[in-house]
Scaffold this motif. Structure first.
Motif, PDB file in Angstrom:
ATOM      1  N   ALA A  36     -53.194 -63.589 -62.788  1.00 26.68           N
ATOM      2  CA  ALA A  36     -53.539 -63.106 -64.129  1.00 26.68           C
ATOM      3  C   ALA A  36     -52.968 -64.040 -65.200  1.00 26.68           C
ATOM      4  O   ALA A  36     -53.626 -64.343 -66.192  1.00 26.68           O
ATOM      5  CB  ALA A  36     -53.019 -61.684 -64.332  1.00 26.68           C
ATOM      6  N   ALA A  37     -51.745 -64.519 -64.991  1.00 24.90           N
ATOM      7  CA  ALA A  37     -51.101 -65.404 -65.963  1.00 24.90           C
ATOM      8  C   ALA A  37     -51.795 -66.763 -66.030  1.00 24.90           C
ATOM      9  O   ALA A  37     -51.915 -67.351 -67.105  1.00 24.90           O
ATOM     10  CB  ALA A  37     -49.629 -65.578 -65.620  1.00 24.90           C
ATOM     11  N   ALA A  41     -55.326 -67.210 -71.642  1.00 29.65           N
ATOM     12  CA  ALA A  41     -55.293 -68.269 -72.654  1.00 29.65           C
ATOM     13  C   ALA A  41     -53.854 -68.461 -73.139  1.00 29.65           C
ATOM     14  O   ALA A  41     -53.056 -67.526 -73.117  1.00 29.65           O
ATOM     15  CB  ALA A  41     -56.190 -67.885 -73.830  1.00 29.65           C
ATOM     16  N   PRO A  42     -53.501 -69.668 -73.576  1.00 28.24           N
ATOM     17  CA  PRO A  42     -52.144 -69.889 -74.060  1.00 28.24           C
ATOM     18  C   PRO A  42     -51.841 -69.025 -75.292  1.00 28.24           C
ATOM     19  O   PRO A  42     -52.710 -68.800 -76.131  1.00 28.24           O
ATOM     20  CB  PRO A  42     -52.111 -71.366 -74.435  1.00 28.24           C
ATOM     21  CG  PRO A  42     -53.405 -71.948 -74.042  1.00 28.24           C
ATOM     22  CD  PRO A  42     -54.321 -70.859 -73.629  1.00 28.24           C
ATOM     23  N   SER A  43     -50.598 -68.581 -75.383  1.00 24.39           N
ATOM     24  CA  SER A  43     -50.188 -67.746 -76.511  1.00 24.39           C
ATOM     25  C   SER A  43     -50.015 -68.604 -77.766  1.00 24.39           C
ATOM     26  O   SER A  43     -49.948 -69.834 -77.701  1.00 24.39           O
ATOM     27  CB  SER A  43     -48.858 -67.056 -76.194  1.00 24.39           C
ATOM     28  OG  SER A  43     -47.831 -68.025 -76.076  1.00 24.39           O
TER      29      SER A  43
END
Length: 91
Positions: A36-37, A41-43
């Motif tokens: 999932a990680a 999308a990047p934070s």
């Protein structure tokens, strides 16, 4: 943690790495959490850090590599970056 799993997954497999490290490392995720990680999308923080790291490295080198966290934070604020001291670790 994701980088570690990515580097070793071809040799050991994601499930085995997660199974072994989960009891040993507090907060380590399951293989399902890893997948999932990876797909996420990047934070906003990660995107900002991707811009900050080269800038901090450049400014740190320009100051002979002697500026610590406090001086780097002040320098970055003078340069117009709105960041906290925890983001200016020069190491």
């Amino acid at each position: 943690m994701i980088r570690f799993v990515n580097e070793h997954r071809d040799r050991f497999g994601v499930e085995l790495i997660c199974q072994v490290l989960r009891p040993a490392v507090r907060g380590f995720f399951t293989s399902r959490g890893y997948r999932a990680a990876v797909g996420r999308a990047p934070s906003a923080r990660q995107l900002q850090d991707d811009l900050l790291v080269p800038e901090i490295a450049r400014l740190h080198a320009e100051n002979y590599g002697v500026y610590g966290r406090r001086k780097m934070h002040a320098l970055m604020r003078r340069q117009g970056w709105d960041i906290g001291r925890d983001q200016t670790d020069a190491s």
